[in-house]
Design an enzyme around this catalytic site. Structure first.
Site, PDB file in Angstrom:
ATOM      1  CB  SER A 142     -49.122  82.879  75.406  1.00 46.10           C
ATOM      2  OG  SER A 142     -48.312  84.036  75.421  1.00 46.10           O
ATOM      3  CE1 TYR A 155     -44.714  80.289  72.983  1.00 47.42           C
ATOM      4  CE2 TYR A 155     -45.317  82.573  73.401  1.00 47.42           C
ATOM      5  CZ  TYR A 155     -45.287  81.258  73.807  1.00 47.42           C
ATOM      6  OH  TYR A 155     -45.828  80.892  75.024  1.00 47.42           O
TER       7      TYR A 155
HETATM    8  N1  LIG Z   1     -43.419  80.985  80.863  1.00 50.33           N
HETATM    9  C1  LIG Z   1     -44.110  81.953  80.258  1.00 50.33           C
HETATM   10  O1  LIG Z   1     -43.727  83.139  80.296  1.00 50.33           O
HETATM   11  C2  LIG Z   1     -45.404  81.645  79.565  1.00 50.33           C
HETATM   12  C3  LIG Z   1     -46.296  82.698  79.316  1.00 50.33           C
HETATM   13  C4  LIG Z   1     -47.495  82.421  78.673  1.00 50.33           C
HETATM   14  C5  LIG Z   1     -47.798  81.125  78.283  1.00 50.33           C
HETATM   15  N2  LIG Z   1     -46.894  80.134  78.527  1.00 50.33           N
HETATM   16  C6  LIG Z   1     -47.266  78.785  78.091  1.00 50.33           C
HETATM   17  O2  LIG Z   1     -47.413  77.984  79.252  1.00 50.33           O
HETATM   18  C7  LIG Z   1     -47.170  76.619  78.917  1.00 50.33           C
HETATM   19  C8  LIG Z   1     -46.205  76.026  79.918  1.00 50.33           C
HETATM   20  O3  LIG Z   1     -44.964  76.694  79.784  1.00 50.33           O
HETATM   21  P1  LIG Z   1     -43.916  76.860  80.964  1.00 50.33           P
HETATM   22  O4  LIG Z   1     -43.549  78.284  81.005  1.00 50.33           O
HETATM   23  O5  LIG Z   1     -44.380  76.176  82.173  1.00 50.33           O
HETATM   24  O6  LIG Z   1     -42.684  76.105  80.304  1.00 50.33           O
HETATM   25  P2  LIG Z   1     -41.663  74.997  80.876  1.00 50.33           P
HETATM   26  O7  LIG Z   1     -41.309  75.308  82.280  1.00 50.33           O
HETATM   27  O8  LIG Z   1     -40.600  74.894  79.845  1.00 50.33           O
HETATM   28  O9  LIG Z   1     -42.557  73.691  80.869  1.00 50.33           O
HETATM   29  C9  LIG Z   1     -43.055  73.186  79.682  1.00 50.33           C
HETATM   30  C10 LIG Z   1     -43.276  71.718  79.852  1.00 50.33           C
HETATM   31  O10 LIG Z   1     -43.760  71.213  78.595  1.00 50.33           O
HETATM   32  C11 LIG Z   1     -43.010  70.070  78.275  1.00 50.33           C
HETATM   33  N3  LIG Z   1     -42.941  69.847  76.851  1.00 50.33           N
HETATM   34  C12 LIG Z   1     -42.288  70.585  75.924  1.00 50.33           C
HETATM   35  N4  LIG Z   1     -42.423  70.031  74.729  1.00 50.33           N
HETATM   36  C13 LIG Z   1     -43.182  68.925  74.895  1.00 50.33           C
HETATM   37  C14 LIG Z   1     -43.659  67.926  74.031  1.00 50.33           C
HETATM   38  N5  LIG Z   1     -43.371  67.934  72.725  1.00 50.33           N
HETATM   39  N6  LIG Z   1     -44.407  66.923  74.543  1.00 50.33           N
HETATM   40  C15 LIG Z   1     -44.688  66.877  75.858  1.00 50.33           C
HETATM   41  N7  LIG Z   1     -44.259  67.782  76.723  1.00 50.33           N
HETATM   42  C16 LIG Z   1     -43.504  68.799  76.246  1.00 50.33           C
HETATM   43  C17 LIG Z   1     -41.645  70.341  78.839  1.00 50.33           C
HETATM   44  O11 LIG Z   1     -40.938  69.132  78.943  1.00 50.33           O
HETATM   45  P3  LIG Z   1     -39.348  69.079  78.626  1.00 50.33           P
HETATM   46  O12 LIG Z   1     -38.753  69.576  79.875  1.00 50.33           O
HETATM   47  O13 LIG Z   1     -39.164  67.658  78.328  1.00 50.33           O
HETATM   48  O14 LIG Z   1     -39.122  69.960  77.423  1.00 50.33           O
HETATM   49  C18 LIG Z   1     -41.997  70.971  80.178  1.00 50.33           C
HETATM   50  O15 LIG Z   1     -42.275  69.985  81.144  1.00 50.33           O
HETATM   51  C19 LIG Z   1     -46.665  76.625  77.475  1.00 50.33           C
HETATM   52  O16 LIG Z   1     -47.714  76.305  76.615  1.00 50.33           O
HETATM   53  C20 LIG Z   1     -46.233  78.061  77.266  1.00 50.33           C
HETATM   54  O17 LIG Z   1     -46.276  78.444  75.915  1.00 50.33           O
HETATM   55  C21 LIG Z   1     -45.723  80.346  79.163  1.00 50.33           C
END
Ligand SMILES: NC(=O)c1ccc[n+]([C@@H]2O[C@H](COP(=O)([O-])OP(=O)(O)OC[C@H]3O[C@@H](n4cnc5c(N)ncnc54)[C@H](OP(=O)(O)O)[C@@H]3O)[C@@H](O)[C@H]2O)c1
Length: 241
Positions: A142, A155
């Site tokens: 991120s 975070y």
């Molecule tokens: N969205 C943003 O603005 C953003 C920006 C920069 C970086 N990121 C990073 O991008 C990555 C993906 O995020 P996203 O935005 O796509 O979030 P998301 O839509 O919430 O998806 C995250 C996924 O990770 C799974 N997960 C969470 N905890 C877990 C665990 N302990 N073991 C296995 N799976 C787990 C979730 O499953 P559940 O549904 O079961 O919880 C969900 O399928 C993350 O690392 C996040 O920090 C996000």
């Protein structure tokens, strides 16, 4: 040439958001995708979507913050497929708020999932890559992993640790054929904000967020490079105009 054809790729957090998009895009490029996440219904859906595209997929339920589960699932995957070519450490959680607003349980969870989850999964799969002297690890970090932000101090902490891990591991493997890289996106339109305890930008300010497809495209660019080229770190930012 498509470097992803028939590659075996494990994607964590593949049930939703960016991880799901990366899984679909890997499959579109001919990779066999192994979806890993906590909720079975979500990863089954992802697997079915990939199979409906005429590509191969598999799934394993696993909480990446639980080292025994990670090791067990990695063993099952390696027993079945003998190798993996690509590991995308994408699973992550986000609790919004300053240091004073985020409680210790939430801090622990972010370190356990974002930081330790990435380390556990890498530890579980990297030895098999080392044996073959081949493979790629892509960490989804991120901008919070390279630029400190007091609006989400803890975070930021969990993600800076992943940046340090990524950079040091790349150095450790510098003379091998294993690539280690990371992407550093700004806000993405996913459900991560819904349970963050903070503002849900997907509802309040959707235009400030990127589409998961745009971020996944950068991940594909990294993963598709020839064996001797490593796009080691890319930050991805939304232009607002
Ligand atoms: N969205 C943003 O603005 C953003 C920006 C920069 C970086 N990121 C990073 O991008 C990555 C993906 O995020 P996203 O935005 O796509 O979030 P998301 O839509 O919430 O998806 C995250 C996924 O990770 C799974 N997960 C969470 N905890 C877990 C665990 N302990 N073991 C296995 N799976 C787990 C979730 O499953 P559940 O549904 O079961 O919880 C969900 O399928 C993350 O690392 C996040 O920090 C996000």
């Amino acid at each position: 040439m498509n470097n992803l054809q028939d590659k075996i790729a494990v994607v964590t957090g593949a049930g939703d958001g960016l991880g799901k998009q990366i899984s679909l895009d890997l499959a579109k490029n001919g990779a066999k995708v192994i979806l890993v996440s906590k909720i079975e219904e979500e990863i089954i859906k992802g697997k079915e979507e990939i199979e409906n595209m005429g590509e191969e997929a598999d799934y394993y339920m696993c909480d990446v913050s639980k080292v025994e589960e990670v090791n067990e699932v990695a063993k099952k995957i390696l027993d079945k497929y003998q190798k993996i070519d690509i590991l995308v450490n994408n699973a992550g959680v986000y609790f919004a708020g300053s240091f004073f607003e985020v409680n210790n349980d939430q801090a622990k969870k972010m370190i356990e999932v974002n930081t330790l989850g990435t380390i556990y999964c890498t530890k579980a799969f990297l030895p098999s890559m080392k044996e073959r002297n081949e493979g790629q690890v892509l960490n989804v970090v991120s901008v919070a992993g390279i630029e400190a932000n007091g609006e989400y101090t803890l975070y930021t902490t969990s993600k800076f640790a992943v940046t340090g891990f990524t950079e040091a591991l790349r150095q450790e493997l510098i003379n091998t054929k294993i690539k280690v890289s990371a992407i550093y996106p700004e806000g993405i339109r996913t459900n991560i904000f819904a349970n963050s305890g903070g503002r849900d930008y997907t509802k309040e300010e959707p235009n400030t967020l990127m589409d998961p497809k745009d971020v996944s495209e950068v991940a594909m660019l990294i993963l598709k490079q020839p064996a001797d080229i490593n796009l080691s770190r890319i930050d991805i930012r939304k232009k607002i105009f």
